[in-house]
Design a protein around this motif. Sequence first.
Motif, mmCIF file in Angstrom:
data_model
loop_
_atom_site.group_PDB
_atom_site.id
_atom_site.type_symbol
_atom_site.label_atom_id
_atom_site.label_comp_id
_atom_site.label_asym_id
_atom_site.label_seq_id
_atom_site.Cartn_x
_atom_site.Cartn_y
_atom_site.Cartn_z
ATOM 1 N N ASP A 270 41.125 52.582 19.118
ATOM 2 C CA ASP A 270 40.404 53.708 18.483
ATOM 3 C C ASP A 270 41.310 54.857 18.094
ATOM 4 N N ASN A 271 42.639 54.742 18.358
ATOM 5 C CA ASN A 271 43.626 55.760 17.975
ATOM 6 C C ASN A 271 43.445 57.086 18.692
ATOM 7 N N LYS A 272 42.727 57.075 19.825
ATOM 8 C CA LYS A 272 42.571 58.292 20.620
ATOM 9 C C LYS A 272 42.820 58.040 22.101
ATOM 10 N N GLY A 273 43.366 56.886 22.421
ATOM 11 C CA GLY A 273 43.687 56.591 23.808
ATOM 12 C C GLY A 273 42.488 56.243 24.667
ATOM 13 N N ASN A 274 41.353 55.886 24.059
ATOM 14 C CA ASN A 274 40.152 55.529 24.810
ATOM 15 C C ASN A 274 40.041 54.010 24.950
ATOM 16 N N PHE A 275 39.686 53.566 26.140
ATOM 17 C CA PHE A 275 39.464 52.150 26.418
ATOM 18 C C PHE A 275 37.988 51.961 26.794
ATOM 19 N N ASP A 276 37.277 51.152 26.030
ATOM 20 C CA ASP A 276 35.861 50.861 26.298
ATOM 21 C C ASP A 276 35.682 49.358 26.091
ATOM 22 N N CYS A 277 35.793 48.598 27.200
ATOM 23 C CA CYS A 277 35.913 47.145 27.102
ATOM 24 C C CYS A 277 34.710 46.442 27.729
ATOM 25 N N ASP A 278 34.113 45.566 26.954
ATOM 26 C CA ASP A 278 32.998 44.745 27.438
ATOM 27 C C ASP A 278 33.506 43.336 27.766
ATOM 28 N N PHE A 279 32.941 42.755 28.837
ATOM 29 C CA PHE A 279 33.316 41.411 29.271
ATOM 30 C C PHE A 279 32.064 40.532 29.312
ATOM 31 N N GLN A 280 32.218 39.268 28.950
ATOM 32 C CA GLN A 280 31.092 38.338 29.018
ATOM 33 C C GLN A 280 30.885 37.804 30.433
ATOM 34 N N ASP A 281 31.915 37.851 31.252
ATOM 35 C CA ASP A 281 31.806 37.409 32.646
ATOM 36 C C ASP A 281 31.694 38.602 33.568
ATOM 37 N N ASP A 282 31.001 38.406 34.683
ATOM 38 C CA ASP A 282 30.862 39.477 35.668
ATOM 39 C C ASP A 282 32.202 39.755 36.349
ATOM 40 N N ILE A 283 32.459 41.040 36.528
ATOM 41 C CA ILE A 283 33.591 41.475 37.353
ATOM 42 C C ILE A 283 32.999 42.014 38.650
ATOM 43 N N ILE A 284 33.271 41.345 39.756
ATOM 44 C CA ILE A 284 32.667 41.691 41.040
ATOM 45 C C ILE A 284 33.578 42.676 41.771
ATOM 46 N N ILE A 285 33.004 43.820 42.091
ATOM 47 C CA ILE A 285 33.713 44.852 42.838
ATOM 48 C C ILE A 285 33.167 44.829 44.264
ATOM 49 N N LYS A 286 33.931 44.246 45.187
ATOM 50 C CA LYS A 286 33.470 44.163 46.567
ATOM 51 C C LYS A 286 33.643 45.493 47.281
ATOM 52 N N GLU A 287 33.022 45.587 48.472
ATOM 53 C CA GLU A 287 33.258 46.758 49.305
ATOM 54 C C GLU A 287 34.739 46.829 49.671
ATOM 55 N N ASN A 288 35.220 48.078 49.782
ATOM 56 C CA ASN A 288 36.607 48.327 50.180
ATOM 57 C C ASN A 288 37.621 47.770 49.177
ATOM 58 N N THR A 289 37.209 47.626 47.933
ATOM 59 C CA THR A 289 38.140 47.195 46.887
ATOM 60 C C THR A 289 39.103 48.336 46.548
ATOM 61 N N GLU A 290 40.358 47.961 46.272
ATOM 62 C CA GLU A 290 41.365 48.952 45.899
ATOM 63 C C GLU A 290 41.823 48.674 44.466
ATOM 64 N N ILE A 291 42.325 49.723 43.824
ATOM 65 C CA ILE A 291 42.740 49.623 42.425
ATOM 66 C C ILE A 291 44.130 50.219 42.267
ATOM 67 N N ALA A 292 44.912 49.652 41.360
ATOM 68 C CA ALA A 292 46.254 50.173 41.086
ATOM 69 C C ALA A 292 46.581 49.945 39.614
#
Length: 510
Positions: A12-34
Amino acid sequence: MKNTLIRLISTDNKGNFDCDFQDDIIIKENTEIALHSLSVERQMKSIILDGSNSVVSFQVSAPAGVHQVSLNHGTLNRDNFDENLRDLTDKMNSALRFFRGTPQEIIDGDNANTKETGTQIKVSINDNKNVIFNFKYSECLTILSANVADNLLTNNMNTASNQFKRDSATPATGVDDLQSCNLAFKAPISLGTHISRCRIRNFVNSDGDTSGLIMGITTDYNKLQSNSLTIDDLDYAMRVKQNTSVIEVKNGKANPFGNNSSNKTLTNFTPQSSNNDLLSFEVREDVAGEGQRLIMRHYETGAGTTLLKSDIILRDSNNKDIPYYFVVALLGTANSIKIDHLGSCRNAYFTSQTESKHNGDLGLPQSLPSTNNQPSDYSLSLPSTLADYLGFDDPAPTTNGLQASFSGNRQFEELVGSDNYVVEMLNLNINTYDALAKGRKNILSYVPVSETIVDDKTGIVQYEPKERLFLPLANEYAETLRNIRARIITSDFSTIGTEGLSSLNILLRS
């Protein structure tokens, strides 16, 4: 532990990321991100300036009207923006009107309705990397007996009846004797539109060539402090040796005094007459389009004459303002010459100066002269494309107050490379905090730009941290996502321009 690599892309030329996925992304409890890595091609902004978008309009006061100046036509980009901002500063200062009227109006310093004499404009980048248009004003401060002790040397001066003169039984040793009796302003002169002036109150010529006065401006502040100033230290000067002599002028430190271009002499110098002559130094444009000049003027009843017009260097090689100090030396015995209505416009951007411990004995004021800040009618109008390039959301910003400061809403993108980028997750909650935001923000990572710009001309940014910092997501329960939103922004949360495909790669660990 299980790691999940997710690639987010943006076009989009403004540094924005808006991404749709056809598969579920499961975020479990105590998940960490990097942050795994980042690849962005920053948009190297530039605009083509022509007759449709190069004109900047501004106003200091309504009676003086709106001024218009034009940036040089051509491409404006990161390679030449600083040069163009300096050029714009010079053109805006040169467009200010210097009010030239009767001798009494010159004594008053300016037409009170214009407020342009004493105004100095600077277009620059502030500490937050915003383009800023600063308008600062300093009245022509007139030194009178009520405040002479705060501004001028009083040891050898008689200030009765608002006049300043030698009060010594021994005459000066010669016309170059600047140490016996000099008066100097501590603050340098305004480099926008300026006047320093004084009126002859009485000149009886009782001491021949050792009578009279010398008015000058000098860059030798240290010699003012040590009371060792000589004629050779004056960058520009005027000298009157006898009341029948031609007013002599000096153009440059290395040059001697010589006759003025019109061979003018003093005309009116009778005791205490309000019609007596005035002498002045002025910084202003004399002919439209020629730029600022240093002008020496002689004013008599109903008329003013230019004695000398010269180029003046206002910046040093590092583009810093050169401080010039206004000095007056009176020669002869106490009954030889008297002056009054001595005044000068100080540089309103001047804040401090290294002072000698003997300052109180040197004729320099203990404190800076005050400025008379009056409400004015400031305005600024930029072409829309230029406003956007400089970071202004509004091409006609408004301001109120005694002085004006128009600042861009966004960081000037050409300078973003001197700080950090911020990777912010928009729909994944992270317990991170940012002082500028004064609270919690979903900051995944700060990307030091000094490590990321691969090519300064194209703005390609590639970053992969040496060690990945995993941060806990703030979710109490497991959740499922099919959309992830994030953005790359500047350190003040302003958007950046990007080109082509941008990739933001993140790791989830659970």
